[in-house]
Scaffold this active site. Structure first.
Site, PDB file in Angstrom:
ATOM      1  N   GLU A  41       0.974  -1.147  -0.132  1.00 52.96           N
ATOM      2  CA  GLU A  41      -0.004  -0.214   0.024  1.00 52.96           C
ATOM      3  C   GLU A  41       0.818   1.511  -0.180  1.00 52.96           C
ATOM      4  OE1 GLU A  41      -3.219   0.779  -1.343  1.00 52.96           O
ATOM      5  OE2 GLU A  41      -3.630  -1.096   0.296  1.00 52.96           O
ATOM      6  N   HIS A  42       0.652   2.225  -1.441  1.00 47.81           N
ATOM      7  CA  HIS A  42       1.095   3.819  -1.166  1.00 47.81           C
ATOM      8  C   HIS A  42       2.240   3.412  -1.630  1.00 47.81           C
ATOM      9  CE1 HIS A  42      -1.946   6.226   0.512  1.00 47.81           C
ATOM     10  NE2 HIS A  42      -2.193   5.393   1.477  1.00 47.81           N
ATOM     11  N   ASP A  44       3.039   2.022  -5.250  1.00 48.31           N
ATOM     12  CA  ASP A  44       2.720   2.455  -6.474  1.00 48.31           C
ATOM     13  C   ASP A  44       3.512   3.537  -6.846  1.00 48.31           C
ATOM     14  OD1 ASP A  44       0.288   3.843  -6.091  1.00 48.31           O
ATOM     15  OD2 ASP A  44      -0.208   2.657  -7.346  1.00 48.31           O
ATOM     16  N   GLY A 130     -15.980   4.310  -3.959  1.00 48.95           N
ATOM     17  CA  GLY A 130     -15.822   5.080  -2.433  1.00 48.95           C
ATOM     18  C   GLY A 130     -15.215   4.587  -1.541  1.00 48.95           C
ATOM     19  N   LEU A 133     -11.580   0.029  -2.974  1.00 47.42           N
ATOM     20  CA  LEU A 133     -11.907  -1.453  -3.976  1.00 47.42           C
ATOM     21  C   LEU A 133     -12.372  -0.903  -5.417  1.00 47.42           C
ATOM     22  CD1 LEU A 133     -14.637  -3.421  -1.631  1.00 47.42           C
ATOM     23  CD2 LEU A 133     -11.882  -3.099  -1.587  1.00 47.42           C
ATOM     24  N   SER A 136     -13.092   3.224  -9.515  1.00 45.75           N
ATOM     25  CA  SER A 136     -12.606   4.614 -10.371  1.00 45.75           C
ATOM     26  C   SER A 136     -11.632   3.497 -11.842  1.00 45.75           C
ATOM     27  CB  SER A 136     -12.311   5.418 -10.300  1.00 45.75           C
ATOM     28  OG  SER A 136     -10.907   5.054  -9.750  1.00 45.75           O
ATOM     29  N   GLU A 168      -7.227   9.234 -15.936  1.00 47.52           N
ATOM     30  CA  GLU A 168      -7.709   9.561 -14.288  1.00 47.52           C
ATOM     31  C   GLU A 168      -6.622  10.716 -13.675  1.00 47.52           C
ATOM     32  OE1 GLU A 168      -8.805   6.128 -11.995  1.00 47.52           O
ATOM     33  OE2 GLU A 168      -8.767   7.534  -9.655  1.00 47.52           O
ATOM     34  N   ASP A 180      -4.267   0.324  -9.906  1.00 51.25           N
ATOM     35  CA  ASP A 180      -5.567  -0.008  -9.913  1.00 51.25           C
ATOM     36  C   ASP A 180      -6.177  -0.489 -11.276  1.00 51.25           C
ATOM     37  OD1 ASP A 180      -6.116   0.210  -7.126  1.00 51.25           O
ATOM     38  OD2 ASP A 180      -7.148   2.657  -7.652  1.00 51.25           O
ATOM     39  N   TYR A 232      -3.280  11.926   0.579  1.00 46.30           N
ATOM     40  CA  TYR A 232      -2.685  11.840  -0.105  1.00 46.30           C
ATOM     41  C   TYR A 232      -1.421  12.279  -1.120  1.00 46.30           C
ATOM     42  CZ  TYR A 232      -2.175   9.107  -3.966  1.00 46.30           C
ATOM     43  OH  TYR A 232      -1.800   8.156  -5.790  1.00 46.30           O
TER      44      TYR A 232
HETATM   45  P1  ADP Z   1     -12.952   4.252  -5.684  1.00 47.60           P
HETATM   46  O1  ADP Z   1     -12.033   3.980  -7.172  1.00 47.60           O
HETATM   47  O2  ADP Z   1     -12.318   4.056  -4.581  1.00 47.60           O
HETATM   48  O3  ADP Z   1     -13.974   3.523  -5.323  1.00 47.60           O
HETATM   49  P2  ADP Z   1     -12.904   6.328  -6.304  1.00 47.60           P
HETATM   50  O4  ADP Z   1     -13.170   8.029  -5.429  1.00 47.60           O
HETATM   51  O5  ADP Z   1     -10.967   6.347  -6.994  1.00 47.60           O
HETATM   52  O6  ADP Z   1     -13.046   6.042  -4.755  1.00 47.60           O
HETATM   53  O7  ADP Z   1     -13.724   6.768  -7.266  1.00 47.60           O
HETATM   54  C1  ADP Z   1     -15.076   6.825  -7.124  1.00 47.60           C
HETATM   55  C2  ADP Z   1     -15.318   7.242  -8.049  1.00 47.60           C
HETATM   56  O8  ADP Z   1     -15.591   6.711  -9.940  1.00 47.60           O
HETATM   57  C3  ADP Z   1     -17.159   8.021  -7.802  1.00 47.60           C
HETATM   58  O9  ADP Z   1     -17.297   9.112  -7.191  1.00 47.60           O
HETATM   59  C4  ADP Z   1     -17.774   8.010  -9.356  1.00 47.60           C
HETATM   60  O10 ADP Z   1     -17.784   9.663  -9.851  1.00 47.60           O
HETATM   61  C5  ADP Z   1     -16.892   7.373 -10.137  1.00 47.60           C
HETATM   62  N1  ADP Z   1     -17.859   5.622 -10.434  1.00 47.60           N
HETATM   63  C6  ADP Z   1     -17.296   4.568 -10.063  1.00 47.60           C
HETATM   64  N2  ADP Z   1     -18.534   3.872 -10.668  1.00 47.60           N
HETATM   65  C7  ADP Z   1     -19.648   4.933 -11.091  1.00 47.60           C
HETATM   66  C8  ADP Z   1     -20.346   4.088 -11.361  1.00 47.60           C
HETATM   67  N3  ADP Z   1     -21.049   2.783 -11.568  1.00 47.60           N
HETATM   68  N4  ADP Z   1     -21.229   5.117 -12.262  1.00 47.60           N
HETATM   69  C9  ADP Z   1     -20.959   6.372 -12.084  1.00 47.60           C
HETATM   70  N5  ADP Z   1     -19.950   7.042 -11.505  1.00 47.60           N
HETATM   71  C10 ADP Z   1     -18.908   5.303 -10.578  1.00 47.60           C
HETATM   72 MG    MG Z   2     -10.203   5.493  -7.247  1.00 47.03          MG
END
Ligand code: ADP
Ligand code: MG
Length: 395
Positions: A41-42, A44, A130, A133, A136, A168, A180, A232
Site C-alpha cells: 500500500e502506498h 505504487d 469510494g 475497492l 473508478s 484518471e 488499480d 494523499y
Molecule cells: P474508488 O475507486 O476507491 O471506488 P474513487 O474515489 O477513486 O473511489 O472513485 C469513485 C468515483 O468513481 C465515484 O465518485 C464516481 O464518480 C465514479 N464511479 C465509480 N463507479 C461508478 C459507476 N458505476 N457509475 C458512475 N460513477 C462511478
Molecule cells: Mg479509485
C-alpha cells in the site's frame, strides 16, 4: 454478508437497460473488476511492489459504436441523466462528475493517437464506490477494453491500464498510481498479481485460498474521511522529497538491508521524524510484498496473516493513513480469529481485508459489526472475495 450479483444476471440487466435507454442493442458487453490489494500500500507511486486480487465485483459496460463523434454516457449508479459529449471537444477538466472517468478514457486513447470516435455507453457496476475497492479504475477499464475491441486497436492489458491511469490523472485530475488499472486489466482468477510498478513487469502468484481452508474477507467500513485527498498528496510529496534527499529515483531504490543507514542519513540531513517514518513504511512494505509472495509460493498461506497485520501497523503508525474505523475493524477481526488483517486502498476509511479460516467468516464479520455498533459507527459491509478474472469481453 453481501454478495456480488451472478455474472449472468448482471450482464443481462446491463444489456437490457442499454436497449431501454438508447433504443437499440449494444454491440457488446465488457466487464472490468474492482480489486482488493492484499499487500503493498502506498508503494505504487514509489515505483514499488503491489499484490492485488481482482474482485468478483465488476463494472459492466454495454457499448454501441457511433460514427458521428458523439459520446453518450449513462450509469445505473449515476443520477439518471444521459451525458452527451463531442469527442473532438474533450479537454481535461472539461467534464464534471462521474462521466469524466469514461470520457477521460476516450480522450486518452485519442491523445495517444488512436483513431477512436463516439459511442453509446451504459454502465452498471456492483463495485462499491469510494470504498477503496477501485470502482473508478473498473469503470475506466471496462470502457477501455470495449473501445479496444470495437475499434480493433490491438492494445494489450498493460497498455490499456496505462491509458486508463492517464485518463484518471490528466483528465479527471486524480493523481493515482497505476495499481488499480493494472489490477483491473491484468489479474487472473485463482491468483494475485505481483506487479513491479516501475517497469510494469508482472507475475501471477497462486492464491488457492479454498485449498488452504481460508477465505479473504473484505470489510467495507463505509466511511471516507475528508482529509483523504489532501493527505494523499502530502504523503506522496513527502516520499518524493525523501527520495530526492537520499539521491535515489524513488524510494523503491532504498534496499531493505540499507533502511537504517538511509534513516540515519535523512536525520543528518535534517529530515523530521514524520518524513523518516514515510520512508520506513515504503521500504518495509515492499519487503512485506516479497515476503508474502514467498509464503504464497511455498504454500504457507496461514503465515501471510501476521504480515498483513504488520502492514496495517505500518500504515497506522508510520504512514499515518488509517483511521479509527479501519483500526477498530482490524483489531476486532484479529481478536475474533482472523489470521491477519489490514486496511486496503488509500486510507482514511474504505475497506479492510482479513485472512480468515473458512469457518471464521461469519464470526469475524459479526465481531467487527458488533465492535462498530458498540463504538457508535454505522454498520460495515462484509463479503468474501474469490480472486477473479481481469477485464474481458462478456458478449
Ligand atoms: P474508488 O475507486 O476507491 O471506488 P474513487 O474515489 O477513486 O473511489 O472513485 C469513485 C468515483 O468513481 C465515484 O465518485 C464516481 O464518480 C465514479 N464511479 C465509480 N463507479 C461508478 C459507476 N458505476 N457509475 C458512475 N460513477 C462511478
Ligand atoms: Mg479509485
Amino acid at each position: 454478508m453481501t454478495t456480488a450479483d451472478t455474472a449472468a444476471t448482471h450482464a443481462e440487466r446491463t444489456a437490457k437497460d442499454f436497449t431501454a435507454h438508447y433504443g437499440a442493442d449494444p454491440d457488446g458487453l465488457w466487464a472490468a473488476p474492482g480489486r482488493v490489494n492484499l499487500i503493498g500500500e502506498h508503494t505504487d507511486y514509489n515505483d514499488g511492489f503491489v499484490l492485488p486480487v481482482a474482485l468478483p465485483h465488476a463494472a459492466v459496460a454495454a457499448v454501441r459504436r457511433r460514427d458521428d463523434g458523439v459520446l453518450r454516457l449513462h450509469s445505473a449508479q449515476g443520477d439518471g441523466a444521459v451525458v452527451a459529449l463531442d469527442v473532438a471537444g474533450l479537454t481535461p477538466g472539461g467534464v464534471q462528475g462521474w462521466a469524466a472517468y469514461p470520457a477521460g478514457v476516450v480522450w486518452a486513447l485519442r491523445e495517444a493517437g488512436h483513431p477512436v470516435g463516439g459511442a453509446d455507453v451504459h454502465i452498471d457496476s456492483d463495485v462499491p464506490t469510494g470504498a477503496g475497492l477501485s470502482s473508478s479504475a473498473s469503470l475506466e477499464c471496462a470502457v477501455a477494453v470495449a473501445y479496444n475491441d470495437l475499434w480493433q486497436l490491438g492494445l494489450g492489458a498493460a497498455q490499456l491500464a496505462v491509458l486508463a491511469q492517464r485518463a484518471e490523472n490528466a483528465f479527471v485530475g486524480v493523481p493515482c498510481g497505476v495499481m488499480d488499472q493494472m489490477a483491473s486489466t491484468c489479474c487472473a482468477a485463482g491468483g494475485a498479481l505481483f506487479l513491479d510498478t516501475r517497469d510494469l513487469s508482472q507475475r501471477q502468484v497462486p492464491l488457492d485460498l479454498a485449498g488452504a481452508g481460508l477465505r479473504l474477507l473484505v470489510l467495507d467500513t463505509r466511511v471516507k474521511h475528508d482529509l483523504a485527498d489532501g493527505a494523499y498528496a502530502q504523503r506522496r510529496a513527502g516520499c518524493e522529497r525523501a527520495a530526492e534527499l537520499l539521491g535515489v529515483r524513488a524510494l523503491r531504490d532504498v534496499p531493505y538491508a540499507e533502511l537504517q543507514s538511509a534513516l540515519d542519513r535523512l536525520e543528518q540531513l535534517g529530515a523530521d521524524g514524520e518524513l523518516r517514518a514515510l520512508v520506513r513504511h515504503v521500504v518495509t512494505e515492499d519487503a512485506r510484498v516479497e515476503q508474502v509472495i514467498g509464503l504464497l509460493e511455498a504454500g504457507d498461506l496461514r503465515a501471510v496473516g501476521p504480515v498483513l497485520t504488520a502492514g496495517h501497523a505500518s500504515l497506522r503508525d508510520d504512514f499515518r493513513v488509517s483511521c479509527a474505523e479501519t483500526d477498530l475493524a482490524v483489531a476486532a477481526a484479529v481478536e475474533a480469529g482472523a489470521l491477519g488483517a489490514r486496511m486496503t486502498g488509500g486510507g482514511f476509511g474504505g475497506s479492510v481485508v482479513a485472512l480468515v479460516p473458512h469457518d471464521g467468516v461469519e464470526p469475524v464479520a459479526a465481531a467487527v459489526a458488533d465492535a462498530f455498533a458498540a463504538a457508535g459507527y454505522g454498520a460495515p459491509r462484509a463479503f468474501t472475495a474469490v480472486p477473479g478474472d481481469g477485464a474481458r469481453r462478456l458478449a
